[in-house]
Design a protein around this motif. Structure first.
Motif, PDB file in Angstrom:
ATOM      1  N   PHE A   3      23.329 -18.900  32.243  1.00  0.00           N
ATOM      2  CA  PHE A   3      22.967 -18.091  33.402  1.00  0.00           C
ATOM      3  C   PHE A   3      24.197 -17.727  34.239  1.00  0.00           C
ATOM      4  O   PHE A   3      25.172 -18.479  34.312  1.00  0.00           O
ATOM      5  N   SER A   4      24.124 -16.566  34.876  1.00  0.00           N
ATOM      6  CA  SER A   4      25.141 -16.150  35.848  1.00  0.00           C
ATOM      7  C   SER A   4      24.443 -15.534  37.044  1.00  0.00           C
ATOM      8  O   SER A   4      23.352 -14.968  36.920  1.00  0.00           O
ATOM      9  N   ILE A   5      25.052 -15.662  38.204  1.00  0.00           N
ATOM     10  CA  ILE A   5      24.499 -15.085  39.426  1.00  0.00           C
ATOM     11  C   ILE A   5      25.502 -14.112  40.021  1.00  0.00           C
ATOM     12  O   ILE A   5      26.720 -14.339  39.962  1.00  0.00           O
ATOM     13  N   GLY A  19      24.028  -8.636  49.986  1.00  0.00           N
ATOM     14  CA  GLY A  19      22.806  -9.056  49.299  1.00  0.00           C
ATOM     15  C   GLY A  19      22.914  -8.779  47.818  1.00  0.00           C
ATOM     16  O   GLY A  19      23.815  -9.259  47.145  1.00  0.00           O
ATOM     17  N   ASN A  20      21.946  -7.987  47.296  1.00  0.00           N
ATOM     18  CA  ASN A  20      21.949  -7.573  45.878  1.00  0.00           C
ATOM     19  C   ASN A  20      22.097  -8.784  44.957  1.00  0.00           C
ATOM     20  O   ASN A  20      22.974  -8.830  44.089  1.00  0.00           O
ATOM     21  N   ILE A  21      21.224  -9.765  45.156  1.00  0.00           N
ATOM     22  CA  ILE A  21      21.311 -11.054  44.457  1.00  0.00           C
ATOM     23  C   ILE A  21      20.580 -10.950  43.121  1.00  0.00           C
ATOM     24  O   ILE A  21      19.377 -10.668  43.084  1.00  0.00           O
ATOM     25  N   GLU A  22      21.305 -11.178  42.039  1.00  0.00           N
ATOM     26  CA  GLU A  22      20.730 -11.076  40.701  1.00  0.00           C
ATOM     27  C   GLU A  22      21.159 -12.270  39.847  1.00  0.00           C
ATOM     28  O   GLU A  22      22.281 -12.755  39.973  1.00  0.00           O
ATOM     29  N   VAL A  23      20.257 -12.708  38.998  1.00  0.00           N
ATOM     30  CA  VAL A  23      20.574 -13.723  37.997  1.00  0.00           C
ATOM     31  C   VAL A  23      20.302 -13.136  36.625  1.00  0.00           C
ATOM     32  O   VAL A  23      19.254 -12.516  36.401  1.00  0.00           O
ATOM     33  N   ARG A  24      21.236 -13.328  35.723  1.00  0.00           N
ATOM     34  CA  ARG A  24      21.092 -12.847  34.350  1.00  0.00           C
ATOM     35  C   ARG A  24      21.323 -14.002  33.392  1.00  0.00           C
ATOM     36  O   ARG A  24      22.028 -14.954  33.698  1.00  0.00           O
ATOM     37  N   LYS A  25      20.709 -13.846  32.209  1.00  0.00           N
ATOM     38  CA  LYS A  25      20.857 -14.844  31.161  1.00  0.00           C
ATOM     39  C   LYS A  25      21.510 -14.192  29.955  1.00  0.00           C
ATOM     40  O   LYS A  25      21.088 -13.110  29.521  1.00  0.00           O
ATOM     41  N   LEU A  26      22.532 -14.827  29.427  1.00  0.00           N
ATOM     42  CA  LEU A  26      23.257 -14.279  28.288  1.00  0.00           C
ATOM     43  C   LEU A  26      22.300 -13.993  27.134  1.00  0.00           C
ATOM     44  O   LEU A  26      21.479 -14.837  26.772  1.00  0.00           O
ATOM     45  N   GLY A  27      22.411 -12.783  26.574  1.00  0.00           N
ATOM     46  CA  GLY A  27      21.585 -12.412  25.436  1.00  0.00           C
ATOM     47  C   GLY A  27      20.208 -11.899  25.804  1.00  0.00           C
ATOM     48  O   GLY A  27      19.413 -11.571  24.918  1.00  0.00           O
ATOM     49  N   GLN A  28      19.907 -11.790  27.095  1.00  0.00           N
ATOM     50  CA  GLN A  28      18.584 -11.338  27.547  1.00  0.00           C
ATOM     51  C   GLN A  28      18.764 -10.146  28.468  1.00  0.00           C
ATOM     52  O   GLN A  28      19.485 -10.224  29.457  1.00  0.00           O
ATOM     53  N   GLU A  38      26.641 -13.055  58.053  1.00  0.00           N
ATOM     54  CA  GLU A  38      26.478 -13.157  56.602  1.00  0.00           C
ATOM     55  C   GLU A  38      26.743 -14.559  56.067  1.00  0.00           C
ATOM     56  O   GLU A  38      26.484 -14.834  54.887  1.00  0.00           O
ATOM     57  N   LEU A  39      27.224 -15.462  56.908  1.00  0.00           N
ATOM     58  CA  LEU A  39      27.419 -16.839  56.454  1.00  0.00           C
ATOM     59  C   LEU A  39      26.086 -17.478  56.076  1.00  0.00           C
ATOM     60  O   LEU A  39      25.982 -18.199  55.073  1.00  0.00           O
ATOM     61  N   ASP A  40      25.045 -17.207  56.874  1.00  0.00           N
ATOM     62  CA  ASP A  40      23.722 -17.743  56.542  1.00  0.00           C
ATOM     63  C   ASP A  40      23.223 -17.170  55.227  1.00  0.00           C
ATOM     64  O   ASP A  40      22.542 -17.863  54.460  1.00  0.00           O
ATOM     65  N   LEU A  41      23.547 -15.909  54.960  1.00  0.00           N
ATOM     66  CA  LEU A  41      23.166 -15.312  53.678  1.00  0.00           C
ATOM     67  C   LEU A  41      23.835 -16.040  52.526  1.00  0.00           C
ATOM     68  O   LEU A  41      23.189 -16.347  51.506  1.00  0.00           O
ATOM     69  N   LEU A  42      25.138 -16.349  52.670  1.00  0.00           N
ATOM     70  CA  LEU A  42      25.841 -17.079  51.615  1.00  0.00           C
ATOM     71  C   LEU A  42      25.232 -18.460  51.384  1.00  0.00           C
ATOM     72  O   LEU A  42      25.085 -18.907  50.246  1.00  0.00           O
ATOM     73  N   LEU A  43      24.872 -19.134  52.462  1.00  0.00           N
ATOM     74  CA  LEU A  43      24.258 -20.454  52.322  1.00  0.00           C
ATOM     75  C   LEU A  43      22.899 -20.343  51.634  1.00  0.00           C
ATOM     76  O   LEU A  43      22.535 -21.195  50.811  1.00  0.00           O
ATOM     77  N   LYS A  44      22.162 -19.298  51.934  1.00  0.00           N
ATOM     78  CA  LYS A  44      20.861 -19.097  51.287  1.00  0.00           C
ATOM     79  C   LYS A  44      21.044 -18.827  49.799  1.00  0.00           C
ATOM     80  O   LYS A  44      20.320 -19.372  48.959  1.00  0.00           O
ATOM     81  N   ILE A  45      22.010 -17.980  49.470  1.00  0.00           N
ATOM     82  CA  ILE A  45      22.277 -17.680  48.059  1.00  0.00           C
ATOM     83  C   ILE A  45      22.644 -18.959  47.317  1.00  0.00           C
ATOM     84  O   ILE A  45      22.196 -19.192  46.188  1.00  0.00           O
ATOM     85  N   ASN A  46      23.453 -19.785  47.944  1.00  0.00           N
ATOM     86  CA  ASN A  46      23.847 -21.053  47.341  1.00  0.00           C
ATOM     87  C   ASN A  46      22.620 -21.921  47.048  1.00  0.00           C
ATOM     88  O   ASN A  46      22.476 -22.487  45.958  1.00  0.00           O
ATOM     89  N   ALA A  47      21.708 -22.005  48.016  1.00  0.00           N
ATOM     90  CA  ALA A  47      20.535 -22.866  47.866  1.00  0.00           C
ATOM     91  C   ALA A  47      19.570 -22.332  46.815  1.00  0.00           C
ATOM     92  O   ALA A  47      19.122 -23.066  45.922  1.00  0.00           O
ATOM     93  N   GLY A 100      20.179 -20.229  44.450  1.00  0.00           N
ATOM     94  CA  GLY A 100      20.822 -20.172  43.142  1.00  0.00           C
ATOM     95  C   GLY A 100      20.727 -21.498  42.415  1.00  0.00           C
ATOM     96  O   GLY A 100      20.381 -21.553  41.226  1.00  0.00           O
ATOM     97  N   PHE A 101      21.003 -22.590  43.117  1.00  0.00           N
ATOM     98  CA  PHE A 101      20.922 -23.911  42.483  1.00  0.00           C
ATOM     99  C   PHE A 101      19.472 -24.287  42.162  1.00  0.00           C
ATOM    100  O   PHE A 101      19.211 -24.929  41.141  1.00  0.00           O
ATOM    101  N   ARG A 102      18.533 -23.881  43.018  1.00  0.00           N
ATOM    102  CA  ARG A 102      17.130 -24.168  42.698  1.00  0.00           C
ATOM    103  C   ARG A 102      16.717 -23.449  41.419  1.00  0.00           C
ATOM    104  O   ARG A 102      16.030 -24.020  40.558  1.00  0.00           O
ATOM    105  N   PHE A 103      17.122 -22.195  41.298  1.00  0.00           N
ATOM    106  CA  PHE A 103      16.815 -21.429  40.088  1.00  0.00           C
ATOM    107  C   PHE A 103      17.448 -22.104  38.875  1.00  0.00           C
ATOM    108  O   PHE A 103      16.790 -22.309  37.846  1.00  0.00           O
ATOM    109  N   PHE A 104      18.695 -22.440  38.995  1.00  0.00           N
ATOM    110  CA  PHE A 104      19.461 -23.068  37.914  1.00  0.00           C
ATOM    111  C   PHE A 104      18.791 -24.360  37.449  1.00  0.00           C
ATOM    112  O   PHE A 104      18.602 -24.595  36.250  1.00  0.00           O
TER     113      PHE A 104
END
Length: 249
Positions: A111-113, A159-168, A85-94, A96-100
Motif C-alpha cells: 500500500f501507498s498513501i 487534502g486529496n488523500i488517496e491510498v493505492r495498492k500495488l497491482g490494483q 493544516e497541521l491538524d489535517l496532517l495529524l488526521k492523515i497520519n491517524a 492512514g495507520f488505521r487503514f494500514f
C-alpha cells in the motif's frame, strides 16, 4: 506537537542494531534515487521517531540543509506548515495507520498513501504532494521505515488523500466531509491512450508515434494530456510507471 505524529496505531518494537546496520542499504538506495529523480526523498524512522534520510532538494527544505531537517525531525512540519493544516496532517497520519493496520500483515507493504498540504517556503505557501509507502516492517507487522517522495502538487488545495495498492487499479479516497474512505473504480484509458503509453514505453517520441499510428502529431499530444489528467501525473515516464504498477496497460 511532533510526538503526535507517532501514535499508538503503529507501536514499533523488536528492531535490533543489526536491523539498523541493514538500513544503510536503504539510505544508499535513496541517495541514488535522489540523483536521478526530481522529487525530494525522505526515509522516516517510526522506531526512533525521526528521519533516517533527507535528500538535498532546496525547494522542499525551506532554506534548511538536509542535516538541519533531520535534526528537527517532525518539528520541521510544525514550523513550516500553516497552522490550519497541521491538524489535517495529524488526521492523515491517524487514518492512514488505521487503514494500514486493517489489512493482513503480508499485504501491508503493497500500500501507498498520497496527500497534499502547504509548506511555507521563503514566505510563500507552496502546495506539495507526499507519496509514502512502507520500506521495512518490524517483526509484528508495524511500519518501521517508510520512504516518502515529495513533489509539487497537481491540485489547487490541500487534502486529496488517496491510498493505492500495488497491482490494483481501484483505489481508496478519503472524503473529509463524510469522514470515511470511499472505494473509487479504476481509471479507464481509451484504446488510443493505451497505445500511446505502450509505444512511449518502447522509447518512441511523439513524432514517431504519430507516424506509426497514422495520426496527427497534435492528436498524440492530446492523448498524452488526457493520460496525464486521468492519472494525475506530470510526465510520460510517470504515466508509464503508474499504468504498469496499477495494470492499466
Amino acid at each position: 506537537m511532533s510526538y503526535r505524529f507517532f501514535n499508538s496505531n503503529n507501536k514499533v518494537s523488536g528492531i535490533t542494531p543489526e536491523d539498523y546496520a541493514r538500513a544503510k542499504y536503504y539510505i544508499r538506495t535513496a541517495e541514488a534515487l535522489s540523483q536521478i529523480a526530481y522529487e525530494s526523498i525522505y526515509i522516516i524512522d517510526y522506531c526512533a521517531q525521526n528521519f533516517l534520510y533527507v535528500s538535498p532538494n532546496p525547494l522542499f527544505l525551506c532554506g534548511f540543509s538536509p542535516e538541519e531537517v533531520m535534526a528537527l525531525g517532525y518539528n520541521f512540519y510544525t514550523t513550516r506548515v500553516p497552522d490550519d493544516e497541521l491538524d489535517l496532517l495529524l488526521k492523515i497520519n491517524a487514518i492512514g495507520f488505521r487503514f494500514f493496520n486493517n489489512h493482513p500483515i503480508e499485504e501491508r507493504p503493497l500500500f501507498s498513501i498520497s496527500y497534499d498540504f502547504h509548506i511555507i517556503n521563503n514566505g510563500e505557501d507552496v502546495l506539495v504532494n507526499h507519496k509514502l509507502t512502507p520500506l521495512a516492517m518490524d517483526p509484528y507487522g508495524h511500519m518501521w521505515l517508510a520512504i516518502c517522495f515529495v513533489s509539487l502538487s497537481n491540485h489547487d488545495k490541500a487534502g486529496n488523500i488517496e491510498v493505492r495498492k500495488l497491482g490494483q487499479s481501484e483505489y481508496w479516497r478519503f472524503d473529509l466531509d463524510l469522514d470515511r474512505w470511499i472505494n473509487v473504480p479504476s481509471v479507464r484509458l481509451t484504446d488510443g491512450e493505451k497505445e500511446v503509453l505502450r509505444l512511449s514505453a518502447r522509447g518512441l517520441t511523439v513524432d514517431e508515434i504519430a507516424e506509426r499510428v497514422h495520426r496527427a502529431k497534435d492528436s498524440i499530444k492530446s492523448r498524452r494530456r488526457s493520460i496525464f489528467d486521468k492519472l494525475g501525473v506530470k510526465s510520460i515516464s510517470e504515466a508509464i510507471a503508474f499504468a504498469t504498477n496499477y495494470k492499466l496497460i
